[in-house]
Scaffold this motif. Sequence first.
Motif, mmCIF file in Angstrom:
data_model
loop_
_atom_site.group_PDB
_atom_site.id
_atom_site.type_symbol
_atom_site.label_atom_id
_atom_site.label_comp_id
_atom_site.label_asym_id
_atom_site.label_seq_id
_atom_site.Cartn_x
_atom_site.Cartn_y
_atom_site.Cartn_z
ATOM 1 N N GLY A 31 49.970 -17.004 -17.268
ATOM 2 C CA GLY A 31 49.557 -16.211 -17.272
ATOM 3 C C GLY A 31 48.246 -15.915 -17.816
ATOM 4 N N GLN A 32 47.688 -15.123 -17.788
ATOM 5 C CA GLN A 32 46.611 -15.114 -18.559
ATOM 6 C C GLN A 32 46.147 -13.497 -18.268
ATOM 7 O OE1 GLN A 32 43.146 -16.841 -17.836
ATOM 8 N NE2 GLN A 32 43.510 -17.997 -16.115
ATOM 9 N N VAL A 33 45.366 -13.312 -19.917
ATOM 10 C CA VAL A 33 44.359 -12.199 -19.310
ATOM 11 C C VAL A 33 43.717 -12.170 -19.461
ATOM 12 C CG1 VAL A 33 44.514 -10.235 -20.992
ATOM 13 C CG2 VAL A 33 46.937 -11.379 -21.429
ATOM 14 N N MET A 34 42.461 -11.790 -18.331
ATOM 15 C CA MET A 34 41.423 -11.850 -18.851
ATOM 16 C C MET A 34 40.920 -10.090 -18.643
ATOM 17 S SD MET A 34 41.686 -13.332 -14.713
ATOM 18 C CE MET A 34 39.896 -14.538 -15.018
ATOM 19 N N ARG A 35 39.707 -11.148 -19.594
ATOM 20 C CA ARG A 35 39.303 -9.908 -19.497
ATOM 21 C C ARG A 35 37.767 -9.369 -18.253
ATOM 22 N NH1 ARG A 35 36.855 -7.144 -24.530
ATOM 23 N NH2 ARG A 35 39.032 -7.039 -24.675
ATOM 24 N N VAL A 36 37.753 -8.217 -17.721
ATOM 25 C CA VAL A 36 36.883 -8.022 -16.808
ATOM 26 C C VAL A 36 36.124 -6.757 -17.261
ATOM 27 C CG1 VAL A 36 38.484 -9.063 -15.033
ATOM 28 C CG2 VAL A 36 38.749 -7.124 -15.605
ATOM 29 N N ARG A 37 34.554 -6.644 -16.049
ATOM 30 C CA ARG A 37 34.020 -5.508 -16.428
ATOM 31 C C ARG A 37 33.765 -4.831 -15.145
ATOM 32 N NH1 ARG A 37 30.704 -4.902 -19.645
ATOM 33 N NH2 ARG A 37 29.766 -3.057 -18.555
ATOM 34 N N VAL A 38 35.090 -3.681 -15.146
ATOM 35 C CA VAL A 38 34.929 -3.180 -13.534
ATOM 36 C C VAL A 38 34.744 -1.261 -12.964
ATOM 37 C CG1 VAL A 38 37.370 -1.723 -12.574
ATOM 38 C CG2 VAL A 38 37.205 -3.795 -13.972
ATOM 39 N N PRO A 39 34.011 -1.650 -11.935
ATOM 40 C CA PRO A 39 33.598 -0.310 -12.026
ATOM 41 C C PRO A 39 34.425 0.641 -11.978
ATOM 42 C CG PRO A 39 33.431 -1.863 -9.933
ATOM 43 C CD PRO A 39 33.676 -3.010 -10.831
ATOM 44 N N ARG A 40 34.378 2.519 -11.586
ATOM 45 C CA ARG A 40 34.590 3.014 -12.357
ATOM 46 C C ARG A 40 35.444 3.727 -11.010
ATOM 47 N NH1 ARG A 40 34.376 6.610 -17.263
ATOM 48 N NH2 ARG A 40 32.451 5.783 -17.898
ATOM 49 N N THR A 41 34.572 3.042 -9.955
ATOM 50 C CA THR A 41 35.194 3.355 -8.005
ATOM 51 C C THR A 41 35.976 2.179 -7.919
ATOM 52 O OG1 THR A 41 33.039 1.362 -7.483
ATOM 53 C CG2 THR A 41 32.191 3.769 -7.383
ATOM 54 N N MET A 42 36.101 1.044 -8.770
ATOM 55 C CA MET A 42 37.483 0.540 -8.747
ATOM 56 C C MET A 42 38.995 1.185 -9.465
ATOM 57 S SD MET A 42 38.290 -2.758 -9.947
ATOM 58 C CE MET A 42 40.163 -3.735 -10.236
ATOM 59 N N LEU A 43 38.367 2.226 -10.481
ATOM 60 C CA LEU A 43 39.277 2.519 -11.218
ATOM 61 C C LEU A 43 39.901 3.666 -10.645
ATOM 62 C CD1 LEU A 43 37.963 2.556 -14.927
ATOM 63 C CD2 LEU A 43 39.567 1.347 -13.423
ATOM 64 N N HIS A 44 39.638 4.296 -9.136
ATOM 65 C CA HIS A 44 40.072 5.191 -9.230
ATOM 66 C C HIS A 44 40.986 4.692 -7.808
ATOM 67 C CE1 HIS A 44 40.183 8.672 -5.807
ATOM 68 N NE2 HIS A 44 39.180 9.122 -6.613
ATOM 69 N N SER A 45 40.283 3.962 -7.429
ATOM 70 C CA SER A 45 41.186 3.139 -6.352
ATOM 71 C C SER A 45 42.571 2.694 -7.426
ATOM 72 C CB SER A 45 40.391 1.704 -5.950
ATOM 73 O OG SER A 45 40.180 0.669 -6.866
ATOM 74 N N ILE A 46 42.481 2.400 -8.190
ATOM 75 C CA ILE A 46 43.624 2.066 -9.270
ATOM 76 C C ILE A 46 44.624 2.969 -10.060
ATOM 77 C CG2 ILE A 46 43.366 -0.528 -9.090
ATOM 78 C CD1 ILE A 46 42.061 0.255 -12.069
ATOM 79 N N GLY A 47 44.314 4.200 -9.278
ATOM 80 C CA GLY A 47 44.844 5.367 -10.025
ATOM 81 C C GLY A 47 43.974 6.253 -11.352
ATOM 82 N N VAL A 48 42.506 5.609 -11.982
ATOM 83 C CA VAL A 48 42.745 6.589 -12.882
ATOM 84 C C VAL A 48 40.924 6.487 -12.686
ATOM 85 C CG1 VAL A 48 41.834 5.787 -15.230
ATOM 86 C CG2 VAL A 48 43.487 4.532 -14.298
#
Lengths: 289, 238
Positions: free
Chosen positions: B191-208
């Motif tokens: 697979g691969q490691v991808m650098r992405v820009r994530v909104p903080r709202t999404m961080l919330h949905s994954i637990g942060v």
Amino acid sequence: MQRVWIVSLMCLLAMFAGGNGGSAQTSREARKSADQQSGQNAGRTLKQNPTGAPGTEDSTIGIVSSEMRFGGNVVKGAPYSAEAITENVQVLKDGTRLTTKATASLYRDGEGRMRREQEFSAIGPFATAGEPVRMIFISDPIARAIYRLDPRSGAAIKTAFNSGPSPANPNAPASATRKIEALGKRMIEGVEAEGMRSTLTIPAGQIGNDRPIEIVSEKWYSRELKIIVLSKHSDPRLGENTYRVINIKRDEPEAALFRVPADYRIQEGNFVPGPGYHSPARPRKPDGF
Amino acid sequence: MFNRRKDHEQEDRFNRTIQEMLHEARMSEAEIDGIAGASDLYERVQARIAAKQDAQRVAGSDRHGPARLRSFFLSEWLGSRPWPRLVFAVTFATLLLLALAIPRWLRTTPNAPQQVAILPQPSPTQTAFTGEDRTGRIAEANPDKQTALLRAAASGGSKRVTGRRNRAAEEIVTDFIPLTWVTEATAMDSGQVMRVRVPRTMLHSIGVATNAAGADEFVLADLVVSDDGLARAIRLVN
């Protein structure tokens, strides 16, 4: 003499200010640039599905770059070309069904070189809001290099060939119970594949869950091609992910596919592993595979 | 006062130098007077000075804007007027100090606190589809990651320099947080490691979870994506 002193003092101060303010400006510009990139690449943003939590707003994630590739055995003498389709289906609490899809073209020559043309219209449950991002990877174990071609910029990012494991440890918590079962053999897309299913059960209370969570993975592996031709992963938190390899052709692909086109400029790239880089023992093949 | 004393010193030094030169040349006073009294000496010296000035003027006109400006700045403006020179130096130094101090002051001023926090454990009644559930998983699965996240994601905290060759910028990266688990038997190992820009709202949905003030901000992250399209893990950058 006095003039020299003044000029020296000004130069010193200017250098100090430039050095100090420069770094702040650089980071500011980098952030601004990245923000602009996110904005400009509205077509490349990924839209996150609502996870079902009430009041959760839609949000997007933007792909900045591909940092590195990992894994992948070098397989010689088994050339093929095929297409791969990844589909993610998530059913929300209210019954809404969300489906995302991503495709890739796969090529491998007799020497074990790989070419992967991938359209990132989705990463897991995060679906594409606009145009998918297209990435091309050429993995050349002979030259010990991996090239990532960016058709938009005409850049070929060269990194060292890495067949190491995933940087993230895939192992489930020790408290989870594992059940692995063989599914026998069947023909998939004209090749024989052997199936294996594993069921991970996270006990109730382990992660705040009031009942056990089951994560089921299924893999169909072709010994002939040494690739996975079908896999399914079902996690109640992420939905069901299905990966299928179709249109398999056993001819030797064109040699030009494994070369960086002349009009691309090659740049050196590297990945920063960071403190969270796990280097666990390479996952062994399951018995019978 | 300082300039007057300096002029005297220069004059003395000049006289001493002349005396030494005459002594070395072993010339008599009469010879010196004869040379100095030559009728065309003054005109010849004037002509040479004029020629030299012309040459300098021509050379100066060939220079480009910045060089000419610098020449004027150093020789004409600064060289001839002591008070503006001093005022300019003080003003310039003050402006520079302000330019240095203001960004530092802004950096240390506590504005909207940027921090990453792990959500509390969910109540037993919450379903498995909520973000809180995922948070609970993360918190339970690897308590060390909480510390890593909190330490690394706090702005202005200690930075871990992980840059190499091409990546000059300092990066703070957390540990990888698993998004799902696979067994070794069924994991796809490429697979691969991808650098992405994530909104903080999404961080919330994954637990942060982050503070609400920065909810519309983007955060850099690395996503581990296996070739079957499965997003396996995420880590925060900077």
